[in-house]
Design a protein around this motif. Structure first.
Motif, mmCIF file in Angstrom:
data_model
loop_
_atom_site.group_PDB
_atom_site.id
_atom_site.type_symbol
_atom_site.label_atom_id
_atom_site.label_comp_id
_atom_site.label_asym_id
_atom_site.label_seq_id
_atom_site.Cartn_x
_atom_site.Cartn_y
_atom_site.Cartn_z
ATOM 1 N N GLY A 255 0.839 -1.196 0.000
ATOM 2 C CA GLY A 255 0.000 0.000 0.000
ATOM 3 C C GLY A 255 0.869 1.239 0.000
ATOM 4 N N CYS A 256 1.693 1.387 -1.045
ATOM 5 C CA CYS A 256 2.725 2.443 -1.027
ATOM 6 C C CYS A 256 2.170 3.826 -1.322
ATOM 7 N N GLY A 257 0.911 3.923 -1.773
ATOM 8 C CA GLY A 257 0.335 5.234 -2.028
ATOM 9 C C GLY A 257 1.187 6.046 -2.984
ATOM 10 N N ASN A 258 1.398 7.318 -2.651
ATOM 11 C CA ASN A 258 2.142 8.202 -3.558
ATOM 12 C C ASN A 258 3.651 8.218 -3.311
ATOM 13 N N GLY A 259 4.139 7.259 -2.532
ATOM 14 C CA GLY A 259 5.584 7.070 -2.414
ATOM 15 C C GLY A 259 6.279 7.842 -1.318
ATOM 16 N N GLN A 260 5.530 8.530 -0.472
ATOM 17 C CA GLN A 260 6.180 9.356 0.549
ATOM 18 C C GLN A 260 6.926 8.519 1.589
ATOM 19 N N GLU B 171 -3.620 2.302 -9.746
ATOM 20 C CA GLU B 171 -2.690 2.697 -10.806
ATOM 21 C C GLU B 171 -2.287 4.156 -10.665
ATOM 22 N N ASN B 172 -3.241 4.988 -10.267
ATOM 23 C CA ASN B 172 -2.963 6.414 -10.105
ATOM 24 C C ASN B 172 -1.937 6.656 -9.011
ATOM 25 N N GLN B 173 -2.068 5.938 -7.897
ATOM 26 C CA GLN B 173 -1.105 6.089 -6.807
ATOM 27 C C GLN B 173 0.281 5.602 -7.225
ATOM 28 N N ILE B 174 0.335 4.515 -7.974
ATOM 29 C CA ILE B 174 1.623 4.011 -8.464
ATOM 30 C C ILE B 174 2.304 5.069 -9.338
ATOM 31 N N GLU B 175 1.545 5.707 -10.210
ATOM 32 C CA GLU B 175 2.115 6.744 -11.074
ATOM 33 C C GLU B 175 2.585 7.937 -10.250
ATOM 34 N N LYS B 176 1.803 8.340 -9.252
ATOM 35 C CA LYS B 176 2.218 9.434 -8.375
ATOM 36 C C LYS B 176 3.498 9.082 -7.621
ATOM 37 N N ALA B 177 3.604 7.813 -7.193
ATOM 38 C CA ALA B 177 4.812 7.386 -6.479
ATOM 39 C C ALA B 177 6.026 7.466 -7.387
ATOM 40 N N LYS B 178 5.887 7.017 -8.637
ATOM 41 C CA LYS B 178 7.004 7.102 -9.585
ATOM 42 C C LYS B 178 7.466 8.536 -9.741
ATOM 43 N N GLN B 179 6.510 9.446 -9.923
ATOM 44 C CA GLN B 179 6.839 10.846 -10.128
ATOM 45 C C GLN B 179 7.482 11.451 -8.876
ATOM 46 N N SER C 120 14.690 5.800 -6.985
ATOM 47 C CA SER C 120 14.004 4.849 -7.856
ATOM 48 C C SER C 120 13.462 3.700 -7.022
ATOM 49 N N ALA C 121 12.403 3.073 -7.530
ATOM 50 C CA ALA C 121 11.795 1.946 -6.836
ATOM 51 C C ALA C 121 11.139 1.036 -7.852
ATOM 52 N N THR C 122 10.988 -0.228 -7.483
ATOM 53 C CA THR C 122 10.201 -1.165 -8.270
ATOM 54 C C THR C 122 8.781 -1.115 -7.738
ATOM 55 N N LEU C 123 7.840 -0.670 -8.577
ATOM 56 C CA LEU C 123 6.469 -0.440 -8.142
ATOM 57 C C LEU C 123 5.517 -1.353 -8.919
ATOM 58 N N ILE C 124 4.605 -1.983 -8.201
ATOM 59 C CA ILE C 124 3.709 -2.987 -8.778
ATOM 60 C C ILE C 124 2.275 -2.636 -8.418
#
Length: 249
Positions: free
Chosen positions: A54-59, A79-87, A95-99
């Protein structure tokens, strides 16, 4: 309880307005009035492999990246949270591996690989607690640590009326229920599990509990002293968040 329906409803929530509620549930906060700064459950994570459920936006991933974790991995249903986390991570040189996947399902995460698996206010969304804990155990190395937080179940049983706190539902009721939100097409789906349900599921998955935290962080609470914050009023008399640190045997 239809798992697919729960996935669709809850992922829609996190794809739309979920970020509005993330401020108090990202590290160093475990949730309302409970912090890593005080409890230091992670300790030194330099050189460690970290997976967030449950990584959310990556904070929270950023928090560990800034503390020299060796690898960052994250999973989220949205999917939206994964994209926010990447950004968010990229903007901070990480960098991270996000699924994108429900936490209950096989999604290609390596087994016996991680030093830490953790989840900040996400585990409670699972539709299969024991299955999720078994997966978490499979991801961890022997003696790896699993740390997670969630809303304390007693918190959901109590309402405030006429300046008094009263019970409005049974602590033992773990049935799924809908939570209406104006910005969600439909209702969020949640279940308030007892503390013993989490503890027993951890034991069956092969974990031993090293620490459980229910206490309110007085220093954080003092910052809200005199405010009309209903949550702060609650936190003075009963727990609103719980955190568990468990080790894989």
């Amino acid at each position: 309880m239809n798992k697919h329906s729960v996935y669709e409803t809850n992922s829609l929530y996190w794809n739309t307005k979920g970020n509005d509620f993330l401020e108090a549930i990202v590290l160093p906060l475990y949730g309302a009035f409970t912090s890593e700064d005080k409890w230091k459950l992670f300790g030194d994570v330099s050189g460690k492999k970290m997976l967030e459920i449950g990584c959310g936006n990556g904070q929270s991933l950023k928090y560990h990246g800034e503390r020299n974790a060796a690898e960052l991995w994250g999973m989220d249903i949205s999917e939206n949270q994964i994209e926010k986390a990447k950004q968010h991570l990229s903007a901070n040189g990480l960098s991270a591996t996000l699924i994108c996947s429900p936490m209950e399902e096989e999604c290609g995460i390596p087994v016996q690989y991680f030093d830490f698996v953790y989840s900040i206010y996400a585990i409670g969304w699972t539709t299969d607690l024991e299955g999720t804990f078994s997966r978490v155990a499979s991801y961890l190395k022997k003696d790896g640590m699993f740390i997670f937080s969630w809303s304390h179940p007693i918190h959901k049983c109590i309402v405030e009326e006429n300046n008094q706190f009263i019970f409005n539902k049974s602590y033992f009721d773990e049935s799924w229920y809908s939570v209406s939100r104006d910005f969600v097409q439909g209702d969020l789906k949640l279940s308030d599990r007892k503390c013993s349900t989490y503890i027993n599921a951890l034991a069956r998955a092969g974990f031993v509990i090293e620490q459980m935290i229910e206490e309110t962080d007085s220093e954080i609470l003092q910052r809200h002293d005199g405010s009309k914050n209903n949550l702060a009023n609650r936190a003075q008399v009963f727990p609103v968040t719980f955190v568990i640190k468990a080790r894989k045997l």
